[in-house]
Design a protein around this motif. Sequence first.
Motif, PDB file in Angstrom:
ATOM      1  N   ALA A 290      -4.534  15.767  39.129  1.00 25.90           N
ATOM      2  CA  ALA A 290      -5.884  16.522  39.422  1.00 25.90           C
ATOM      3  C   ALA A 290      -6.896  16.444  38.917  1.00 25.90           C
ATOM      4  N   ASP A 291      -6.820  16.195  37.301  1.00 27.21           N
ATOM      5  CA  ASP A 291      -8.064  16.077  36.452  1.00 27.21           C
ATOM      6  C   ASP A 291      -7.978  14.934  35.516  1.00 27.21           C
ATOM      7  N   GLY A 292      -6.940  14.325  35.244  1.00 26.62           N
ATOM      8  CA  GLY A 292      -6.738  12.959  34.260  1.00 26.62           C
ATOM      9  C   GLY A 292      -6.170  13.659  33.017  1.00 26.62           C
ATOM     10  N   SER A 293      -5.910  14.646  32.745  1.00 22.59           N
ATOM     11  CA  SER A 293      -5.616  15.378  31.432  1.00 22.59           C
ATOM     12  C   SER A 293      -4.176  14.632  31.083  1.00 22.59           C
ATOM     13  N   LEU A 294      -4.217  14.567  29.752  1.00 22.37           N
ATOM     14  CA  LEU A 294      -2.761  13.565  29.180  1.00 22.37           C
ATOM     15  C   LEU A 294      -1.654  14.680  29.221  1.00 22.37           C
ATOM     16  N   ARG A 295      -0.663  14.330  29.823  1.00 21.75           N
ATOM     17  CA  ARG A 295       0.567  15.387  29.777  1.00 21.75           C
ATOM     18  C   ARG A 295       1.525  14.961  28.728  1.00 21.75           C
ATOM     19  N   TRP A 296       1.756  13.749  28.544  1.00 18.07           N
ATOM     20  CA  TRP A 296       2.556  13.258  27.350  1.00 18.07           C
ATOM     21  C   TRP A 296       2.252  11.822  27.249  1.00 18.07           C
ATOM     22  N   ARG A 297       2.688  11.383  25.906  1.00 15.37           N
ATOM     23  CA  ARG A 297       2.382   9.963  25.393  1.00 15.37           C
ATOM     24  C   ARG A 297       3.549   9.520  24.554  1.00 15.37           C
ATOM     25  N   ARG A 298       3.978   8.374  24.621  1.00 19.62           N
ATOM     26  CA  ARG A 298       5.033   7.989  23.797  1.00 19.62           C
ATOM     27  C   ARG A 298       5.028   6.395  23.747  1.00 19.62           C
ATOM     28  N   SER A 299       5.677   5.817  22.449  1.00 27.21           N
ATOM     29  CA  SER A 299       5.760   4.350  22.484  1.00 27.21           C
ATOM     30  C   SER A 299       6.622   3.735  23.487  1.00 27.21           C
ATOM     31  N   ALA A 300       6.582   2.656  23.902  1.00 28.57           N
ATOM     32  CA  ALA A 300       7.161   2.173  25.216  1.00 28.57           C
ATOM     33  C   ALA A 300       7.389   0.752  24.950  1.00 28.57           C
ATOM     34  N   PRO A 301       9.024   0.327  24.810  1.00 25.75           N
ATOM     35  CA  PRO A 301       9.455  -1.166  24.818  1.00 25.75           C
ATOM     36  C   PRO A 301       9.040  -1.856  25.749  1.00 25.75           C
ATOM     37  N   GLU A 302       8.885  -3.154  25.332  1.00 22.44           N
ATOM     38  CA  GLU A 302       8.416  -4.305  26.557  1.00 22.44           C
ATOM     39  C   GLU A 302       9.579  -4.179  27.637  1.00 22.44           C
TER      40      GLU A 302
END
Length: 698
Positions: free
Chosen positions: A395-407
């Motif tokens: 709805a507004d682009g706010s960040l819910r979560w973020r984490r490192s991601a392997p290739e």
Amino acid sequence: MAPQQNIGAGAEAELPEYAGHYPLEARLGSGGMGVVHLARSTSGLKLAVKVVHAQFAKDPEFRGRFRQEVAAARRVSGAFTASVVDADPEAGRPWMATLFIPGPTLSDQVKQNGPMEPAQLRRLMAGLAEALRDIHRVGVVHRDLKPSNVLLAEDGPKVIDFGISRPTDSELRTETGKLIGTPPFMAPEQFRRPREVGPAADIFALGSVMVHAATGRGPFDSDSPYIVAYQVVHDEPDLTGIPEDLAPLVLRCLAKEPEDRPTPDELMRKLRSVAASYDTQVFVPAQRSSEAVDAPDPKPLPNASARRPGGGLRRWTALAGGVLALVTCGVLVSIHRADGNPSASGEPSSHATRTSSVSWTTEPAPSAAGFPQCNYGANELLCRQSGVGYALEPADGSLRWRRSAPEECSAGPPVVSGGLLQSCTDGGRRLTALDPATGRKVWQRDLAGPASVHYTGGMALLTGVDGVSTGVDSSSGVTKWSRRMTGVDSFVSFAGDPLAYATRTSDDGTSTQVTVIDPATGDVRWQARLTGTLRPFGTQGGSAFFLSVDRGSGGTKAVVRYDPGSRKSSRTVLPVARQEAAAAVRGNVVYILATGGSLEAFDTNTRQRLWHLETSVSRGSTPVADGGHVYVTTPDGRLLAVDARSGELLGQTRARLGANSDQVVASLPQPVVDGHRVYAAAPDGTVFAVDARRPSEW
């Protein structure tokens, strides 16, 4: 003309094995600044790779100029221009790669077939005027437009080789006392005031190129480059043999003063009154051999003797005092992946900018490079970007979560299957499922060996190197079935279709076996052997749709529609074979976008083309079609919206290049449509949403 084998003496005669990660197969040609080699990408695409001579690689001034060449070429995008998509100007031997496009140069065309007919000349002039419009509107001056830098592709002329081009805002300036260009096609100001050369110099060169195309000679002809230079500055051009209706336009192009020459837009307006059609298929003569289109300008002739009127114009590659003439490159499309695996840092912050209840822009991972790849699933907008994974509130682009991601095992956006965010890592040896709402791990499974993995119908479909296919429940990680399947290497699937598709082309390319299974059980639903080299791209109403690809050129030549119920297929033939075509289907209409920006719509019921639009982008994402629009993402981060019924461009967002815009991804991320919103991403790392109902307001 067939690629030249390694010839010559010394270190330059040895064919380098690689340019970056591209293995070099043969030498196409050589010029004053470098050598062009034939290469292939990982997927088998033919590339023309320019590698600079060793002596220039040690020259800091040349390196600066080569960086300028790459920058200039990357800024240019259009249907009639070449686009660079991969290069390394900082390598020990700087190189640049372009998509190999079959077709002779204008120079070779005139040498082999003589002067062009009037109709061909009108279409050539229109195409070159449009090319210069595209070049100039992004602030670039080509400065070396000549017959060997015009490639006559099947769908129109392509301007190539930006070796001495300069963006108008560049800090790199021509040194005092040096001339840059090729004398028979240089404007008077390039001799008199080389530091002040602007777009009008390219118009003068266009006039000279047209004289050469019409007569086989230049408007100022001599065995001596010094005499040519004097004639360009002081004498009137010789227009004998120019068609009567084009002569006034050519004469205006060759005006001594830049301000007296027409602009590209003015030329196009005048040409519309001369010719009602720009059917560029006439550029490629039926009588030329297959070898003639196998290499772009493969035989530079720096020491060839002059030809009299009616023959080929002498190619000058050096002028005392330092004229620089670079080897012709071809048009390319690159494959480059931004490296790096940054981990999540700090507290989540969206940096979202909201402009309305529908539209917003955010930069969720400022430290990550390149295009974000996004997908909508489980009520989240899920994205992956250079070692970082995150979820955004739609709805507004706010960040819910973020984490490192392997290739990941394969490029592309995140996948939601079985209600969970799926991940395949470690070369296909590990599967992981995450909660899309929190990013927390739900289950993880290590596999016995590497496998190709595809998700569809709530299942992970694994295809091992031993030929055994396995179905794993995406929600639990539990194996549901396993069996050996003939003719299956990997699977693909399509939105709205629960089945999984596998194709295998015969060794000679004359047929393709299609195997379709139920992912829940592994049972084969139907199998068919269809004619040609086919690539599936969608399903609609029970029919499967394929692009028919020419094995030699890689161009798409037809759309094939197959009905498994009746076991009947139909072919919709494209007017011109399209390179690097990407397609989408909606109902019975197929939308195809090709390298160079050609977007077309075909009705597979009537087998007719509905409309054709030149988008003026060098390359684009796979198109996405909803009920009324076709959406495309461009390399500079724009989102285009086209009317699906008429082909009219309705709107586009602004470019979002960013600091790392020179790093080009192998494939551009598709827009994501969800109701009234369209989500897209850009190379500056932003993700944004716009109102699908109002593209004219983007």
